[in-house]
Design an enzyme around this catalytic site. Structure first.
Site, PDB file in Angstrom:
ATOM      1  N   LYS A  83      59.002 -27.556   4.052  1.00  0.00           N
ATOM      2  CA  LYS A  83      60.428 -27.524   3.424  1.00  0.00           C
ATOM      3  C   LYS A  83      60.167 -26.192   2.553  1.00  0.00           C
ATOM      4  O   LYS A  83      59.443 -26.119   1.736  1.00  0.00           O
ATOM      5  CB  LYS A  83      60.719 -28.765   2.553  1.00  0.00           C
ATOM      6  CG  LYS A  83      62.190 -29.159   2.863  1.00  0.00           C
ATOM      7  CD  LYS A  83      62.413 -30.244   1.975  1.00  0.00           C
ATOM      8  CE  LYS A  83      64.088 -30.745   2.068  1.00  0.00           C
ATOM      9  NZ  LYS A  83      64.258 -32.017   1.343  1.00  0.00           N
TER      10      LYS A  83
HETATM   11  O1  G3P Z   1      67.189 -34.055   0.552  1.00  0.00           O
HETATM   12  C1  G3P Z   1      67.967 -33.519  -0.414  1.00  0.00           C
HETATM   13  C2  G3P Z   1      68.438 -34.513  -1.310  1.00  0.00           C
HETATM   14  O2  G3P Z   1      67.252 -35.483  -1.729  1.00  0.00           O
HETATM   15  C3  G3P Z   1      69.146 -34.237  -2.755  1.00  0.00           C
HETATM   16  O3  G3P Z   1      70.033 -35.265  -2.888  1.00  0.00           O
HETATM   17  O4  G3P Z   1      71.820 -36.344  -4.286  1.00  0.00           O
HETATM   18  O5  G3P Z   1      69.923 -34.999  -5.339  1.00  0.00           O
HETATM   19  O6  G3P Z   1      71.831 -34.158  -4.114  1.00  0.00           O
HETATM   20  P1  G3P Z   1      70.865 -35.198  -3.995  1.00  0.00           P
END
Ligand code: G3P
Length: 216
Positions: A83
């Site tokens: 990633k």
């Molecule tokens: O894979 C990306 C994810 O973990 C981010 O999620 O809710 O932190 O924007 P969030």
């Protein structure tokens, strides 16, 4: 649409993998921190549990260090997907690493031009962050629709991996928009199957069946 689980919690991954519904896993530095474990150790354990792509994110931000870290992560298991952040160094590293035969997931994507660059760099996956755009009052789903149109216009093979998915409505909208993958927090995936009319209808069926006095 493929379902990836967005966590580094191996117990949750094991639980959901047993349902047969899991097609992969995504992690990021924040999820690794939350796991409290060594990144290569926890990724190796996840790769043992899940057959599909398991995203492990580099920590560096410069091209050379991203290459070095990406190659180290790729050695953890054959289903590791490196990633990388959607920056110029990340896009350059994506092209180099995919030329070497590695899977690459380009993360922190917030507009269609970023997604276009990543597809031109032969990214395996692009991760547009829906929830974080919604948090700013920008329609995150519009980005999924835009990327889908751009990729279909040029037959790009990069898969749209909808990320920062916060609600069951996001999941439905991603499926309607043609995202290839949605990576879901365990809390969201649990809600997908729930409906009160299913529960009440089943309770009525069970009660009426008991009245028949029959067994199957
Ligand atoms: O894979 C990306 C994810 O973990 C981010 O999620 O809710 O932190 O924007 P969030």
């Amino acid at each position: 649409m493929k379902f990836f689980l967005d966590t580094a919690d191996v117990d949750e991954i094991r639980q959901w993998n047993e349902t047969g519904l899991l097609d992969g896993v995504t992690t990021n530095p924040s999820l690794i921190l939350k796991s409290g474990r060594d990144i290569r150790e926890v990724l190796a354990e996840i790769c043992d549990i899940v057959e599909g792509p398991v995203s492990g994110e580099v920590a560096s931000t410069d091209y050379d260090s991203m290459l070095s870290e990406g190659r180290k992560l790729a050695k953890v298991a054959s289903n590791i997907c490196i990633k990388l952040p959607t920056t110029m160094d990340g896009v350059r590293a994506c092209r180099t690493l995919t030329d070497e035969g590695h899977m690459v997931n380009m993360t922190l994507c917030f507009n269609a031009n970023q997604a276009l660059l990543c597809a031109k760099a032969n990214a395996s996956f692009i991760s547009p962050f829906i929830g974080r755009l919604d948090d700013m009052g920008i329609d995150g789903m519009e980005l999924i629709e835009e990327i889908r149109q751009v990729y279909d216009n040029y037959d790009f093979e990069t898969e749209i991996l909808a990320a920062s998915v916060r609600t069951v409505n996001h999941v439905k909208a991603c499926a309607m928009a043609g995202a290839d993958v949605a990576t879901l927090p365990p809390s969201t995936i649990e809600k997908l199957v729930k409906h009160p009319l299913t529960d009440s209808g089943l309770a009525a069926f069970v009660a009426d069946w008991e009245k028949t006095g029959q067994t199957i």
